[in-house]
Motif scaffolding. Structure first.
Motif, PDB file in Angstrom:
ATOM      1  N   TYR A 147       0.847  -1.191   0.000  1.00  0.00           N
ATOM      2  CA  TYR A 147       0.000   0.000   0.000  1.00  0.00           C
ATOM      3  C   TYR A 147       0.887   1.247   0.000  1.00  0.00           C
ATOM      4  O   TYR A 147       1.993   1.232   0.548  1.00  0.00           O
ATOM      5  CB  TYR A 147      -0.875   0.041   1.248  1.00  0.00           C
ATOM      6  CG  TYR A 147      -1.961  -1.002   1.303  1.00  0.00           C
ATOM      7  CD1 TYR A 147      -3.256  -0.716   0.898  1.00  0.00           C
ATOM      8  CD2 TYR A 147      -1.699  -2.284   1.789  1.00  0.00           C
ATOM      9  CE1 TYR A 147      -4.265  -1.663   0.970  1.00  0.00           C
ATOM     10  CE2 TYR A 147      -2.697  -3.248   1.859  1.00  0.00           C
ATOM     11  CZ  TYR A 147      -3.981  -2.930   1.446  1.00  0.00           C
ATOM     12  OH  TYR A 147      -4.966  -3.874   1.513  1.00  0.00           O
ATOM     13  N   GLU A 160       0.432  -3.142   5.120  1.00  0.00           N
ATOM     14  CA  GLU A 160      -1.009  -3.138   5.350  1.00  0.00           C
ATOM     15  C   GLU A 160      -1.519  -1.712   5.460  1.00  0.00           C
ATOM     16  O   GLU A 160      -0.806  -0.807   5.929  1.00  0.00           O
ATOM     17  CB  GLU A 160      -1.361  -3.939   6.613  1.00  0.00           C
ATOM     18  CG  GLU A 160      -1.040  -5.424   6.487  1.00  0.00           C
ATOM     19  CD  GLU A 160      -1.556  -6.251   7.660  1.00  0.00           C
ATOM     20  OE1 GLU A 160      -2.278  -5.693   8.510  1.00  0.00           O
ATOM     21  OE2 GLU A 160      -1.245  -7.454   7.715  1.00  0.00           O
ATOM     22  N   LEU A 161      -2.762  -1.523   5.054  1.00  0.00           N
ATOM     23  CA  LEU A 161      -3.389  -0.210   5.073  1.00  0.00           C
ATOM     24  C   LEU A 161      -3.468   0.347   6.485  1.00  0.00           C
ATOM     25  O   LEU A 161      -3.364   1.566   6.682  1.00  0.00           O
ATOM     26  CB  LEU A 161      -4.774  -0.320   4.450  1.00  0.00           C
ATOM     27  CG  LEU A 161      -5.623   0.947   4.346  1.00  0.00           C
ATOM     28  CD1 LEU A 161      -6.481   0.881   3.093  1.00  0.00           C
ATOM     29  CD2 LEU A 161      -6.521   1.146   5.571  1.00  0.00           C
ATOM     30  N   LYS A 162      -3.641  -0.518   7.473  1.00  0.00           N
ATOM     31  CA  LYS A 162      -3.812  -0.055   8.842  1.00  0.00           C
ATOM     32  C   LYS A 162      -2.605   0.726   9.349  1.00  0.00           C
ATOM     33  O   LYS A 162      -2.741   1.572  10.239  1.00  0.00           O
ATOM     34  CB  LYS A 162      -4.162  -1.209   9.774  1.00  0.00           C
ATOM     35  CG  LYS A 162      -3.153  -2.327   9.842  1.00  0.00           C
ATOM     36  CD  LYS A 162      -3.651  -3.470  10.736  1.00  0.00           C
ATOM     37  CE  LYS A 162      -4.881  -4.141  10.178  1.00  0.00           C
ATOM     38  NZ  LYS A 162      -4.677  -4.829   8.894  1.00  0.00           N
ATOM     39  N   ASP A 165      -3.170   4.168   8.019  1.00  0.00           N
ATOM     40  CA  ASP A 165      -4.275   4.718   8.784  1.00  0.00           C
ATOM     41  C   ASP A 165      -3.810   5.181  10.159  1.00  0.00           C
ATOM     42  O   ASP A 165      -4.239   6.222  10.655  1.00  0.00           O
ATOM     43  CB  ASP A 165      -5.376   3.662   8.926  1.00  0.00           C
ATOM     44  CG  ASP A 165      -6.629   4.208   9.577  1.00  0.00           C
ATOM     45  OD1 ASP A 165      -7.289   5.045   8.948  1.00  0.00           O
ATOM     46  OD2 ASP A 165      -6.931   3.802  10.715  1.00  0.00           O
ATOM     47  N   CYS A 192      -8.550   1.817  -2.990  1.00  0.00           N
ATOM     48  CA  CYS A 192      -8.841   1.500  -1.598  1.00  0.00           C
ATOM     49  C   CYS A 192     -10.083   2.278  -1.197  1.00  0.00           C
ATOM     50  O   CYS A 192     -10.423   3.288  -1.822  1.00  0.00           O
ATOM     51  CB  CYS A 192      -7.679   1.885  -0.684  1.00  0.00           C
ATOM     52  SG  CYS A 192      -6.191   0.881  -0.903  1.00  0.00           S
ATOM     53  N   ASP A 331      -8.052  -4.976   6.247  1.00  0.00           N
ATOM     54  CA  ASP A 331      -7.783  -3.620   5.757  1.00  0.00           C
ATOM     55  C   ASP A 331      -9.034  -3.042   5.103  1.00  0.00           C
ATOM     56  O   ASP A 331      -9.770  -2.328   5.741  1.00  0.00           O
ATOM     57  CB  ASP A 331      -6.589  -3.584   4.803  1.00  0.00           C
ATOM     58  CG  ASP A 331      -5.266  -3.706   5.542  1.00  0.00           C
ATOM     59  OD1 ASP A 331      -5.204  -3.289   6.711  1.00  0.00           O
ATOM     60  OD2 ASP A 331      -4.296  -4.225   4.965  1.00  0.00           O
ATOM     61  N   ARG A 484      -4.111 -11.970   4.761  1.00  0.00           N
ATOM     62  CA  ARG A 484      -4.491 -11.303   6.005  1.00  0.00           C
ATOM     63  C   ARG A 484      -4.943 -12.276   7.086  1.00  0.00           C
ATOM     64  O   ARG A 484      -4.640 -12.089   8.269  1.00  0.00           O
ATOM     65  CB  ARG A 484      -5.595 -10.272   5.757  1.00  0.00           C
ATOM     66  CG  ARG A 484      -5.318  -9.247   4.719  1.00  0.00           C
ATOM     67  CD  ARG A 484      -4.019  -8.468   4.908  1.00  0.00           C
ATOM     68  NE  ARG A 484      -4.048  -7.352   3.987  1.00  0.00           N
ATOM     69  CZ  ARG A 484      -3.756  -7.448   2.685  1.00  0.00           C
ATOM     70  NH1 ARG A 484      -3.370  -8.597   2.177  1.00  0.00           N
ATOM     71  NH2 ARG A 484      -3.834  -6.389   1.890  1.00  0.00           N
ATOM     72  N   TYR A 609     -12.569   1.600  11.066  1.00  0.00           N
ATOM     73  CA  TYR A 609     -11.631   2.504  10.391  1.00  0.00           C
ATOM     74  C   TYR A 609     -12.106   3.961  10.303  1.00  0.00           C
ATOM     75  O   TYR A 609     -11.282   4.861  10.188  1.00  0.00           O
ATOM     76  CB  TYR A 609     -11.327   1.984   8.986  1.00  0.00           C
ATOM     77  CG  TYR A 609     -10.332   0.856   8.998  1.00  0.00           C
ATOM     78  CD1 TYR A 609      -8.965   1.113   8.983  1.00  0.00           C
ATOM     79  CD2 TYR A 609     -10.753  -0.466   9.039  1.00  0.00           C
ATOM     80  CE1 TYR A 609      -8.041   0.085   9.010  1.00  0.00           C
ATOM     81  CE2 TYR A 609      -9.833  -1.507   9.064  1.00  0.00           C
ATOM     82  CZ  TYR A 609      -8.478  -1.225   9.056  1.00  0.00           C
ATOM     83  OH  TYR A 609      -7.561  -2.251   9.085  1.00  0.00           O
TER      84      TYR A 609
END
Length: 625
Positions: A147, A160-162, A165, A192, A331, A484, A609
């Protein structure tokens, strides 16, 4: 194996790392609980979480050479031993036995061309301090994630997107991504759900220097090129390639196990893996609901292959209890119910091994989905004049919903590019207009697949369908949940079917070797029939079946209704429409289970999220489980 984060600043890195930086790194602790590594200079900072698989004592990251090159790498290079030997003959020396050191030396030797020699799953970034150049790449199939978020000040990237974030919370939902999610049941790459965050596409690389434009390019294009050939020759090639792939995927300094379902894909992998590890452990999960458990079949297969099988029954209450955590790990939401049993089987496997083999990719490469046979069933529609076909289509539209034959005539009179977008096709454009408060007419579902259909124009319809799945469904759904759900429990999943050498054979197979004699994957079945039980060879594919349809009518109806009512997503959805779908489903009038499930998964994702509610548990607490 592992996870990383990185930040390249245009105006230099602060002397003191921010709290957000460490929070971003700890957000992916599950990907690498064995060790933490950091590197920082005036332009870049890199963070790494290691899951030790090969060369346990060494191979720590970020890995540095010549005080110039610095590498963070998630994945495995299965031909690293052969690459290492080639590099030694060129004069390179090695201090570790890790594939990490091989990868970095290969980059030093060949630059960005190094990716063409890699056989494995990978996502990595190399920082050249002298040239002030960042080079990153993702494997051809998209097995490992990458990402990134670009702003005028920085390029931030992560496994990972987290992590993105946690470092710089976005909070703005992409209307286009949400609209596509409701059709595909996942967010198609490179999109995304959160605006301005993207995924690097499979088989792509990026280059970036401070204060210069980001460059993205393709280094591996997955195409089908059928060649007239003998079935017997192809079965021999496939068998040899799979044996070689499994042998290389077994390379590890920690225990390796395998997932085992009722189908030929996982059974073939297990049978081959046992040759290299006679004490192989296998893992299976199922549900109490009749017809939704593969445990008994898997146990029988394990007995016949003489391997141990460890299994678990999942209750609907465990299912719901873990769902927010599952969606957090995903994610972006993936509304594939099979993600949940995958989470539980990974959890069970993590008690025994650190690496598992699985059969993902066989269907996309060898034509395993029953829908791939549809062009044969609809072929006579191709003989109709356009005008008559249009007449039949309009007549079929007026038939009552649910009437037998209606769907057949509609599909037969609809162009493939307008009816096939992959294995999931949830809400139609008309239904999304009913559901969404902000439907975008400029983002129909065909926007995602149009370019792929153009690229596959010369292929027959079955190969076109495979091509669509290879570039959308496989990386967007199958491999996202595979990565994941296993990394959630700090174990590494390996997929021997998704190997460059195996694909090289699969891409040249004629369609009649795959869809033949009333079955799918015919040539693969012929290739593995010598070493898998006869009882598995022609069994219908189940693939982690989940009784969502039944549960939403019974055990989980109240829970689902409560989640829909209490979710603060009224600004996105017309909730009365969703509640109507739920009630029609509960009454047995229609099967809306997959559509309802997609909305519920999004609502739980939203709570985690967007609302920043830990694990979304506040939604679960509103319902009596």
């Amino acid at each position: 194996m592992c996870g990383f984060i990185g930040e390249l600043r245009n105006n230099g890195i602060d002397a003191i790392e921010s709290t957000e930086w460490y929070r971003a790194l700890e957000a992916i602790h599950h990907r690498g609980p064995d060790a933490t590594g950091l590197y920082k200079d005036e332009n870049i900072q890199l963070g790494f979480k290691r899951l030790s698989i090969i060369d346990l004592e060494n191979g720590h990251q970020p890995f540095s050479l010549q005080n110039r090159y610095h590498l963070i790498f998630n994945g495995e290079i299965y031909n690293y031993i052969e690459l290492r030997q080639d590099l030694i003959t060129q004069g390179y020396t090695f201090e570790t036995d890790s594939d990490t050191e091989v990868l970095l030396n290969l980059y030093i030797s060949k630059g960005k061309e190094c990716v063409k020699e890699l056989r494995g799953m990978f996502s990595f970034a190399v920082w050249d301090k002298k040239e002030k150049t960042l080079f990153a790449a993702r494997d051809p199939f998209g097995i490992k994630p990458f990402y990134y978020h670009e702003s005028p000040e920085r390029l931030f990237f992560a496994s990972e997107l987290k992590s993105i974030d946690a470092y710089k919370s976005q909070g703005n939902i992409s209307a286009e991504a949400l609209q596509h999610y409701l059709t595909y049941q996942y967010v198609p790459e490179p999109l995304c759900l959160q605006k301005d965050i993207k995924k690097l596409l499979p088989g792509h690389f990026l280059n970036k220097k401070p204060d210069e434009a980001l460059e993205i390019g393709c280094f591996y294009k997955k195409t089908f090129h059928p060649v007239k050939s003998a079935l017997g020759d192809n079965t021999v090639k496939i068998k040899r390639a799979l044996e070689d792939s499994v042998e290389k995927h077994m390379r590890s300094d920690v225990p390796v196990g395998a997932f085992l379902s009722s189908g030929i894909d996982s059974t073939a992998i297990v049978a081959l893996a046992k040759k290299f590890n006679p004490d192989l452990k296998t893992f299976t999960v199922g549900f109490e609901h009749k017809g939704f458990s593969e445990i008994e079949i898997a146990k029988d297969t394990a007995d016949k292959l003489n391997v141990e099988n460890i299994n678990k029954i999942i209750t609907p209450y465990e299912f719901i209890e873990e769902l927010p955590n599952i969606i957090r790990h995903m994610d972006d939401p993936v509304a594939d119910p099979a993600a949940v049993p995958l989470y539980f089987v990974a959890k069970e496997a993590s008690k025994h091994v650190k690496v598992v083999l699985s059969g993902e990719g066989a269907d996309e490469l060898f034509g395993g989905y029953n829908i791939y046979r549809e062009p044969l069933a609809l072929s006579w529609f191709n003989l109709m004049p356009y005008g008559f076909k249009s007449f039949i289509h309009n007549k079929a539209l007026r038939l009552p919903s649910g009437l037998k034959g209606k769907n057949y005539f509609l599909r037969g009179t609809t162009p493939l590019s307008e009816r096939y977008i992959g294995n999931a096709n949830l809400l139609s454009e008309a239904e999304k207009k009913e559901l969404l408060n902000g439907y975008e007419f400029t983002s129909p579902f065909t926007k995602i697949t149009a370019e792929f259909y153009k690229e596959a124009e010369s292929l027959d319809d079955t190969l076109k369908m495979q091509y669509i799945d290879l570039h959308t469904w496989l990386p967007g759904d199958i491999l996202v949940k595979a990565d994941r759900m296993t990394m959630a429990h700090s174990i590494e999943l390996r997929v021997p079917f998704l190997d460059k050498e195996v694909f090289q054979i699969a891409r040249e197979l004629p369609t009649n070797h795959k869809i033949s004699r009333g079955t799918t994957k015919y040539v693969l079945r012929e290739a593995v029939k010598e070493f898998i039980p006869e009882s598995v060879l022609h069994r219908k594919k189940l693939g982690f079946p989940v009784p969502i349809r039944h549960w939403l009518r019974e055990e989980l109806y109240d829970w689902a209704r409560s989640v829909i009512r209490h979710s603060p997503t009224d600004y996105l959805f017309k909730k009365e429409y969703v509640l109507t779908l739920l009630d029609e489903h509960a009454s047995g009038k229609e099967d809306h289970s997959r559509k309802i499930w997609a909305v519920i998964c999004f609502m739980i994702w939203h709570s985690v999220y967007i609302e920043k509610e830990p694990y979304g548990n506040h939604l679960n607490k509103t319902a009596d489980l």
